[in-house]
Design an enzyme around this catalytic site. Sequence first.
Site, PDB file in Angstrom:
ATOM      1  N   SER A 241       0.852  -1.177   0.000  1.00  0.00           N
ATOM      2  CA  SER A 241       0.000   0.000   0.000  1.00  0.00           C
ATOM      3  C   SER A 241       0.893   1.233   0.000  1.00  0.00           C
ATOM      4  O   SER A 241       2.122   1.117   0.046  1.00  0.00           O
ATOM      5  CB  SER A 241      -0.884   0.014   1.247  1.00  0.00           C
ATOM      6  OG  SER A 241      -0.096   0.373   2.368  1.00  0.00           O
ATOM      7  N   LYS A 242       0.259   2.389  -0.015  1.00  0.00           N
ATOM      8  CA  LYS A 242       1.018   3.639  -0.076  1.00  0.00           C
ATOM      9  C   LYS A 242       1.952   3.825   1.122  1.00  0.00           C
ATOM     10  O   LYS A 242       2.926   4.567   1.043  1.00  0.00           O
ATOM     11  CB  LYS A 242       0.064   4.832  -0.177  1.00  0.00           C
ATOM     12  CG  LYS A 242      -0.426   5.022  -1.599  1.00  0.00           C
ATOM     13  CD  LYS A 242      -1.176   6.324  -1.739  1.00  0.00           C
ATOM     14  CE  LYS A 242      -1.912   6.347  -3.061  1.00  0.00           C
ATOM     15  NZ  LYS A 242      -3.145   7.092  -3.007  1.00  0.00           N
ATOM     16  N   ARG A 243       1.616   3.152   2.230  1.00  0.00           N
ATOM     17  CA  ARG A 243       2.502   3.216   3.396  1.00  0.00           C
ATOM     18  C   ARG A 243       3.913   2.772   3.055  1.00  0.00           C
ATOM     19  O   ARG A 243       4.885   3.157   3.675  1.00  0.00           O
ATOM     20  CB  ARG A 243       1.987   2.275   4.497  1.00  0.00           C
ATOM     21  CG  ARG A 243       1.003   2.855   5.446  1.00  0.00           C
ATOM     22  CD  ARG A 243       0.665   1.839   6.531  1.00  0.00           C
ATOM     23  NE  ARG A 243       0.207   0.561   5.964  1.00  0.00           N
ATOM     24  CZ  ARG A 243       0.862  -0.585   6.082  1.00  0.00           C
ATOM     25  NH1 ARG A 243       1.988  -0.656   6.738  1.00  0.00           N
ATOM     26  NH2 ARG A 243       0.379  -1.689   5.526  1.00  0.00           N
TER      27      ARG A 243
END
Length: 481
Positions: A241-243
């Site tokens: 994910s963007k994390r």
Amino acid sequence: MVRVRFAPSPTGYLHVGGARTAIFNWLLARRQGGVFVLRVEDTDKERSKPEHTQAILDGLNWLGVDWDEGPIFQSEGVERHRADALRLLAEGKAYRDFSDPASVRAEAEARGWHPSKVAREFAFAMSADEADAKAAAGEPFAVRFLVPDGETLFTDMVHGEMRFGSDDIDDLVILRGDGTPVYNLAVVSDDADMAITHVVRGDDHLSNTPKQVLLYRALGYSEPAFGHVPLILGTDGKRLSKRHGATAVGEYASKGVLPEAMFNFLSLLGWSPGDDREVMQRAELIEAFTMERVLKSSSVFDVDKLAWINGRHLALRPIHETVAAVRTGLTAIPGVDPERLSDDPWMTSLVGLHLVRARTVDDLVDQLTTFVVDEVELEEASVAKHWAKDLDLAYSRLESAAEALRTSEWSEEALEGSLRGLAERLEVGAGKVIHPLRVAITGRMASAGIFEVLVLLGREQSMRRVAAGMRSIACRKKDLS
Ligand code: GLU
């Protein structure tokens, strides 16, 4: 004839996971001499945007994933989707559901049932005449697929034999009350219409597949082979994910990642050629690709590995292209005289010398900046490490290095001989002379081989830098006292 498709929903940018799916399909088509179709699944009117479609097309173009047919927009097929749903209804393989969702939900909760089971019971409780009368009066109804009893089997190209019991598959709505078709029906109708032979997509669609298989069978369409490719995880083992950093293909493009490197890297997420090759060109990947080698287990998106692969592809590019890109990058740096970048053989030698250490064009620009500016920017950590522990000693080492350089011929061999000779006379290891000198010459503790660096920098600049280094040490001494 192999016919595959990539079917993105234009609800966002091209995600690296989507790009990986596209690449697997593309490789399969190119390996088999088949056809790669691009279908834009734009039936979600709220979230589908033309700019997302454009971003996806741009991403595919950048990666060099070209399509043979399309883009075909799913919304253009709505009449056919509807006709397929109504045919199932006419053939008794689907039923009209007039129930209102709220009461179905309440009843399902009360009985602890799946709502679709309640909906079926409601529908079956209504006589055909009553249902016909309601429909004739214009009362809206959804069309639900009647899931047959028994097991649904199919063989997945990645996971092998898959079995789903009818209890695990609910009577899915195929046409909503407002007459719009539902995803699972539209996909089957489109794939059949496009004569798709292999459906390769992410694992997240695995639970849809038994429903789609049943729809193929009910509609009398021949089923494609299915292959579900494993999830992509971040380095912490969680779903990417963007994390974890950028997940948009376009972001990597703007960070200086080469398309052939991204293509290579993504092709290795969940697939391997079966030997130890990692850096592979497009043609090699096409040659080696088979669905049998797609892995069942998830793969990790490791940005360090991407950077490494990028460096390898950078070194494989024709050097004049890299020189041109580096020149553009250097020109943008304030204080850089473009005149100094015009010597092609010199620029080529500089780039060639630094390619082994570089991962991106930006890395090269960073490492080469020192060669094209007048004043070296001293990196404090390097100063601390190789000068500041003993400023007097550092000064005297630079002083004697300056003398050795002054009397040396300006070639790699001669410079190496002079500096090593100096270290011997001082009875110290060569590093004791070279490390402080490197700081004066490049401003840093790490660089390409110092003798090559000196040659490419030239006698005059080098001597000037050693003198400036000595002045800087003297100032530091004064500051301390
Ligand atoms: N449009 C779907 C998605 O973006 C893909 C459907 C499919 O490949 O069958 O996830």
